[in-house]
Enzyme design. Structure first.
Site, mmCIF file in Angstrom:
data_model
loop_
_atom_site.group_PDB
_atom_site.id
_atom_site.type_symbol
_atom_site.label_atom_id
_atom_site.label_comp_id
_atom_site.label_asym_id
_atom_site.label_seq_id
_atom_site.Cartn_x
_atom_site.Cartn_y
_atom_site.Cartn_z
ATOM 1 N N ARG A 53 58.797 32.961 107.791
ATOM 2 C CA ARG A 53 58.027 32.414 108.909
ATOM 3 C C ARG A 53 57.040 31.406 108.344
ATOM 4 O O ARG A 53 56.974 31.199 107.134
ATOM 5 C CB ARG A 53 57.368 33.506 109.771
ATOM 6 C CG ARG A 53 57.010 34.790 109.124
ATOM 7 C CD ARG A 53 55.934 34.692 108.092
ATOM 8 N NE ARG A 53 54.764 34.016 108.625
ATOM 9 C CZ ARG A 53 53.837 33.434 107.920
ATOM 10 N NH1 ARG A 53 53.889 33.437 106.585
ATOM 11 N NH2 ARG A 53 52.808 32.840 108.476
ATOM 12 N N GLY A 54 56.265 30.773 109.251
ATOM 13 C CA GLY A 54 55.399 29.685 108.807
ATOM 14 C C GLY A 54 56.199 28.396 108.950
ATOM 15 O O GLY A 54 57.354 28.318 108.502
ATOM 16 N N ALA A 55 55.575 27.402 109.577
ATOM 17 C CA ALA A 55 56.326 26.207 109.963
ATOM 18 C C ALA A 55 57.117 25.552 108.820
ATOM 19 O O ALA A 55 58.328 25.326 108.946
ATOM 20 C CB ALA A 55 55.368 25.214 110.627
ATOM 21 N N ARG A 90 63.418 29.532 116.881
ATOM 22 C CA ARG A 90 61.992 29.577 117.233
ATOM 23 C C ARG A 90 61.600 28.210 117.794
ATOM 24 O O ARG A 90 61.860 27.186 117.171
ATOM 25 C CB ARG A 90 61.128 29.928 116.005
ATOM 26 C CG ARG A 90 61.395 31.351 115.497
ATOM 27 C CD ARG A 90 60.325 31.832 114.551
ATOM 28 N NE ARG A 90 59.069 32.086 115.236
ATOM 29 C CZ ARG A 90 57.924 32.327 114.606
ATOM 30 N NH1 ARG A 90 57.876 32.318 113.292
ATOM 31 N NH2 ARG A 90 56.821 32.565 115.290
ATOM 32 N N GLN A 203 49.562 38.518 110.482
ATOM 33 C CA GLN A 203 49.888 37.702 109.296
ATOM 34 C C GLN A 203 48.660 37.510 108.397
ATOM 35 O O GLN A 203 48.800 37.302 107.198
ATOM 36 C CB GLN A 203 50.414 36.326 109.726
ATOM 37 C CG GLN A 203 51.785 36.341 110.363
ATOM 38 C CD GLN A 203 51.699 36.378 111.867
ATOM 39 O OE1 GLN A 203 50.792 36.975 112.432
ATOM 40 N NE2 GLN A 203 52.639 35.745 112.532
ATOM 41 N N ASP A 244 51.588 24.522 113.522
ATOM 42 C CA ASP A 244 53.051 24.571 113.661
ATOM 43 C C ASP A 244 53.589 23.300 114.285
ATOM 44 O O ASP A 244 54.775 22.989 114.164
ATOM 45 C CB ASP A 244 53.455 25.777 114.491
ATOM 46 C CG ASP A 244 53.146 27.052 113.717
ATOM 47 O OD1 ASP A 244 51.977 27.475 113.726
ATOM 48 O OD2 ASP A 244 54.070 27.582 113.073
ATOM 49 N N LYS A 255 48.921 29.398 115.550
ATOM 50 C CA LYS A 255 48.986 30.810 115.954
ATOM 51 C C LYS A 255 47.952 31.137 117.019
ATOM 52 O O LYS A 255 46.812 30.677 116.953
ATOM 53 C CB LYS A 255 48.773 31.671 114.706
ATOM 54 C CG LYS A 255 48.875 33.157 114.898
ATOM 55 C CD LYS A 255 50.165 33.614 115.532
ATOM 56 C CE LYS A 255 51.400 33.162 114.807
ATOM 57 N NZ LYS A 255 52.653 33.396 115.548
HETATM 58 O O1 MRU Z 1 54.538 32.966 113.765
HETATM 59 P P1 MRU Z 1 54.349 32.446 112.362
HETATM 60 O O2 MRU Z 1 53.959 33.491 111.383
HETATM 61 O O3 MRU Z 1 55.542 31.613 111.909
HETATM 62 O O4 MRU Z 1 53.137 31.463 112.522
HETATM 63 C C1 MRU Z 1 52.615 30.810 111.404
HETATM 64 C C2 MRU Z 1 51.401 30.065 111.703
HETATM 65 O O5 MRU Z 1 50.925 29.987 112.799
HETATM 66 C C3 MRU Z 1 50.845 29.307 110.569
HETATM 67 O O6 MRU Z 1 49.477 29.311 110.603
HETATM 68 C C4 MRU Z 1 51.439 27.926 110.688
HETATM 69 O O7 MRU Z 1 52.837 28.003 110.580
HETATM 70 C C5 MRU Z 1 50.944 26.988 109.736
HETATM 71 S S1 MRU Z 1 51.981 26.933 108.428
HETATM 72 C C6 MRU Z 1 51.605 26.568 106.983
#
Ligand code: MRU
Length: 368
Positions: A53-55, A90, A203, A244, A255
Site C-alpha cells: 500500500r502507499g501510493a 484501488r 498505518q 495519494d 489518508k
Molecule cells: O491506504 P494506504 O495505506 O495506501 O494510504 C497511504 C497514504 O495515505 C499515504 O500517506 C500516502 O500514500 C502517501 S504515500 C507515500
C-alpha cells in the site's frame, strides 16, 4: 532501509528472475514475512488487500504486475486485461494509473517478442526512479527541518507531526513525508515525530512507528484526535504528510483525517507541508475536492480492530454493537489554501497551479 542488519526495498525481483517479492504489510509490526507474487491476479490481490500500500508502492507493484502478465502472455489482449484488472484495485492513488499507462504504452509499442524483457526492465526502472525521487524529496524537505531547528535556537528537538504511513514502506525506499525526517535525523538534527495512529487500519501506529523505531528516530504514537491539542500548546513545529493524489491546483488527497490536521495547523500557524513525487500529481484535475475519487473500503476495517494478544498471537476484536452501520471513507482532500508548501523531488513550491508549473513547466499544456 534496514531491518536489523539487512537492507530492504519494499519490492524486488525474485531470485528466479521473473517472480516478484514484497513485504506482507498486513502482518507488520508483529511479523515480518515476505510474499511471492507469480501472476497478475496475485499482484492485483496484493494491492487490493493492502499487502502492499502507499501510493508510490502501489504504482511500482502495478508495474511489476504488468511484467508478470507479459511473462505469461505478452499479447495485446492479455496486457489490456492486466491493465484493467490492476487499475480496478484501488481508485484514489493516481500513481497506479500513471504506472499502468506508462507500462501499457511502452509495451504495446514494440513487437510481442520484445515485450517481456522490456516489461521487467521498465518496472525495475520505475522502482529505481522512485528511490531517487524520494531521496530528492528528503534533501529538499530536510532543509525545512534544519530551518525549523535553527529557528528554535538550535537546541531543542524539532517536533514533526505526520499522518498515516508515507515512509519507506509506502514507497520503494526512503518514503515521501518521512524522507525529510530520515535525512534530517541522519544529518544529526534532533527530531521527534508525533505519529497519528491513523484509524481505521492504523498505518501510523503499525507501520510508521515500526519504521521510525527501526531507524532509531524518536517518536510518540498519538490517537488521531490529539494533534489539535498538541498544536495549540506549541508542541508541533511542523506537519509533514504524504499524498495519494495532488490536483494541478495543489489540492492534496491523503489518508482520511489529513484535512482535520491541516485545519488545526492553519488555526495554530503551524506550517503544513506535503511530500510528493511527480507521479502523484494528477494534471487533469483542478479542483481536488470535486474531482478526486475517494475510496470507500469494507466497513469491517472500522467495526473491528486487529492486534496481538498477551501471547503475541494475532487476534481481531469487534468494537461496535453487532449490526451497527459503519462508514469507511479512506481518504480526504485538503484544499491548497491550507497547505504551506509541496515538497517534491525538484524542490519546494507553493500549493498552487503556478507553484507546481514553476517546477514542472513541461506540464503547462496539460495542467487543468
Ligand atoms: O491506504 P494506504 O495505506 O495506501 O494510504 C497511504 C497514504 O495515505 C499515504 O500517506 C500516502 O500514500 C502517501 S504515500 C507515500
Amino acid at each position: 532501509m534496514k531491518i536489523g542488519d539487512k537492507h530492504y526495498r519494499t519490492i524486488w525481483l525474485g531470485d528466479d528472475g521473473w517472480s516478484v517479492e514484497v513485504i506482507d504489510q498486513t502482518l507488520l509490526p508483529h511479523a515480518f514475512e515476505l510474499m511471492r507474487l507469480t501472476n497478475v491476479a496475485e499482484a492485483a490481490a496484493a494491492i487490493s488487500t493492502m499487502v502492499v500500500r502507499g501510493a508510490p508502492l502501489i504504482g511500482a507493484t502495478a508495474a511489476y504486475g504488468m511484467a508478470l502478465a507479459a511473462h505469461e502472455d505478452a499479447s495485446d489482449k492479455n496486457l489490456q486485461n492486466a491493465h484493467a484488472m490492476l487499475l480496478a484495485t484501488r481508485p484514489t492513488a493516481v500513481n497506479l494509473r500513471w504506472a499502468l499507462d506508462d507500462m501499457r504504452g511502452r509495451l504495446l509499442a514494440v513487437p510481442q517478442g520484445h515485450r517481456r524483457k522490456l516489461a521487467y526492465k521498465r518496472a525495475a526502472q520505475i522502482c529505481d526512479d522512485d528511490v531517487a525521487t524520494c531521496q530528492g524529496i528528503g534533501q529538499h524537505g530536510g532543509k525545512l527541518i534544519r530551518e525549523a531547528f535553527e529557528h528554535k535556537g538550535g537546541g531543542d528537538a524539532v517536533n514533526v507531526l505526520t499522518h498515516c504511513n508515507a515512509g519507506w514502506l509506502a514507497t520503494v525506499d526512503w518514503g515521501t513525508a518521512l524522507a525529510p525526517i530520515y535525512t534530517a535525523h541522519d544529518a544529526g538534527i534532533p527530531i521527534h515525530v508525533w505519529v497519528d495512529e491513523t484509524r481505521p487500519r492504523n498505518q501510523g501506529a503499525a507501520l510508521t512507528a515500526y519504521e521510525l523505531g527501526s531507524h532509531g528516530v524518536p517518536h510518540t504514537v498519538i490517537v488521531d484526535n490529539a494533534g489539535g491539542h498538541l498544536m495549540q500548546h506549541g508542541m508541533v513545529d511542523l506537519c509533514i504528510t504524504g499524498t495519494d493524489r495532488t490536483s494541478a491546483h495543489g489540492d492534496v488527497c491523503n489518508k482520511i483525517g489529513t484535512y482535520l490536521k491541516a485545519l488545526a495547523a492553519y488555526d495554530n500557524d503551524v506550517p503544513f507541508y506535503v511530500g510528493l513525487p511527480h507521479s502523484t500529481i494528477d494534471w487533469s484535475i483542478g479542483d481536488g475536492v470535486a474531482g478526486i475519487p475517494i475510496e470507500q473500503r469494507d466497513g469491517e476495517e472500522v467495526s473491528h480492530i486487529r492486534g496481538v494478544n498477551g501471547d503475541g498471537k494475532g487476534t481481531t476484536v469487534r468494537l461496535v454493537p453487532k449490526g451497527a452501520k459503519v462508514g469507511n471513507f479512506a481518504f480526504d482532500v485538503t484544499p491548497a489554501r491550507l497547505v504551506t508548501g509541496l515538497i517534491t523531488e525538484r524542490g519546494v513550491c507553493p500549493a498552487s497551479r503556478d507553484g507546481l508549473l514553476e517546477l514542472y513547466p513541461e506540464q503547462a499544456a496539460t495542467a487543468a
